[in-house]
Enzyme design. Structure first.
Site, PDB file in Angstrom:
ATOM      1  CB  CYS A 176      -8.360   0.420  -4.747  1.00  0.00           C
ATOM      2  SG  CYS A 176      -7.946  -0.692  -6.098  1.00  0.00           S
ATOM      3  CD  GLN A 201      -3.042  -0.857   0.159  1.00  0.00           C
ATOM      4  OE1 GLN A 201      -3.232   0.268  -0.327  1.00  0.00           O
ATOM      5  NE2 GLN A 201      -3.749  -1.915  -0.212  1.00  0.00           N
TER       6      GLN A 201
END
Length: 456
Positions: A412, A276
């Site tokens: 996402c 991430q």
């Protein structure tokens, strides 16, 4: 203060599995610049709303116009850059005639509307919007997607990242990127691509990057013969500048491994592997997954799954919440990531990491599971964190056939999430809780974590 690294020039003996993550895949060779019209008609447009992808929507003589660098409620002068479609045009804002109260000086001067559109740096398309309005616009997009594609009426709040989880990240949404990819032009100049283009734009600053990368970035240097410059700042290792040559091809030999730290836990990950990108994202998502799992439905002895598991971040979050007796299988198609997941999850006797495509793994479970294993799968909690395209129909169908008690879906992309929620609802699962986070400030991207449960 982390010790700075001199640029590392990679060759075919040291390349990692994938580039430092900037939201896209690596390409082989330099891509040609995208032709953009600079002599199209100039229109005055009243901006109505934001569409998925961060582009504003207006209308001109009945035709939809997607206009960049505008805010709903504004009136702008915009040049049409693409009129090839019969149903819509694309345009770039040239001048703001009536500004929104939420318009601010762009956080990245090189991406400002004051510059010619073809010279605006890409990657910070919401940087001209006040942070609170950015999050409100992202919530509108997610709410609309859930309604249209998921069949769910739900108001959404997009939260800022807890500052305690993201030291050094500023309230204006700068200083968060721990991985940045810069491109190299034919003359060796370094910079990002221009917005919606493959033209390299030289810049003097990288405000979205964490401070240690902004300080290291060789923005004034020339790298003749290089293809990309990756800036990487792992939370458990020194920052680096990595130069990739034009001649580099398939990876060979040993790949560099680094360390990421989340709370008290350390994760081994390939330096060039996926992690991430926001400094506080891993901790934020770990906490969200822990909170969204319904403890009354969780059975530590069930055949719990962590799909698209990477190096085991979310499987570890499950283990940390529910203890050493947790049984969980992390499934990931990247062999290197699976290897690291096995090491990262070693303290849980019931944890294992499997290298497999998720659709094929679920198909094998459906085909081979005996009666006892099917019962453990029905009692299971499944965490899934698919790529931007989402899980998709095949995975959803196979997952629903196993009938786990609850699913915790990390997404996402709001449209992919909403589509998959709609598919799961058709199989008898309902959305119970959803949290959304601004893990990509000053861009249109948003991360969401949803819990769905099987309705008996």
């Amino acid at each position: 203060m982390p010790r700075p690294h001199r640029p590392v020039r990679k060759n075919s003996a040291s390349r990692g599995a994938r580039p430092a993550d900037t939201g896209g895949r690596a390409t082989r060779g330099r891509r040609p610049s995208t032709p953009v019209s600079t002599d199209g008609p100039v229109l005055e447009l009243d901006v109505e709303r934001i569409a998925h992808g961060g582009i504003a929507v207006a209308h001109h003589e009945g035709r939809v116009v997607f206009v960049a660098d505008a805010i709903p409620g504004e009136r702008v002068s915009a040049r049409v850059t693409d009129a090839a479609h019969t149903r819509f045009w694309r345009a770039d804002t040239l001048e703001v005639l009536t500004a929104s109260a939420d318009r601010q000086a762009h956080v990245w001067a090189e991406a400002s509307v004051d510059r010619a559109p073809e010279r605006r740096a890409g990657g910070a398309e919401f940087g001209h919007i006040a942070p609170e309005r950015q999050r409100a616009l992202k919530a509108e997009v997610l709410t609309d997607a859930l309604r249209r594609m998921g069949g769910v009426e739900r108001e959404v709040e997009v939260r800022a990242v807890d500052p305690e989880l993201a030291p050094g990240v500023r309230a204006d949404g700068t200083g968060w990127r721990t991985r940045v990819r810069l491109q190299v032009a034919e003359d060796g100049a370094v910079g990002p691509y221009a917005a919606r283009s493959h033209t390299v734009v030289p810049v003097a600053s990288l405000p979205l990057a964490v401070d240690e990368l902004a300080d290291l970035a060789p923005l004034a240097d020339r790298f003749q013969g290089a293809r990309t410059i990756d800036l990487v700042a792992p939370s458990g290792a020194d920052p680096q500048v990595i130069v990739t040559d034009e001649s580099e091809r398939m990876p060979r030999g040993q790949r560099p491994v680094t360390t990421e730290v989340v709370g008290d836990r350390r994760f081994a990950v390939d330096r060039d592997g996926f992690w991430q990108v926001h400094r506080g994202a891993a901790a934020t998502l770990s906490r969200a997954v822990q909170e969204l799992i319904d403890a009354d439905r969780f059975d530590p002895r069930a055949a719990n799954l962590d799909l698209y598991g990477g190096v085991g971040l979310l499987a570890a979050a499950v283990g940390d919440r529910f203890g050493e007796t947790v049984r969980i299988t992390s499934v990931e198609s990247d062999e290197r990531a699976t290897m690291h997941a096995g090491d990262n999850l070693a303290e849980w006797v019931g944890a294992r990491a499997v290298t497999a495509r998720v659709d094929r793994y679920l198909a094998s479970l459906e085909a081979d599971a005996g009666q006892g294993e099917r019962a453990r799968l029905r009692d299971a909690t499944v965490v899934l964190d698919p790529p931007r395209s989402g899980a998709g129909r095949d995975v959803v169908d196979r997952l629903a056939a196993l009938r786990p008690r609850q699913l915790v879906y990390v997404a996402c992309d709001p449209v992919a999430l909403a589509r998959d929620i709609g598919l799961l609802r058709a199989h008898g699962y309902e959305l119970e809780e959803l949290q959304a986070f601004d893990l990509f400030p000053n861009t249109h991207h948003v991360e969401a974590v949803a819990r769905l449960a099987a309705i008996v």
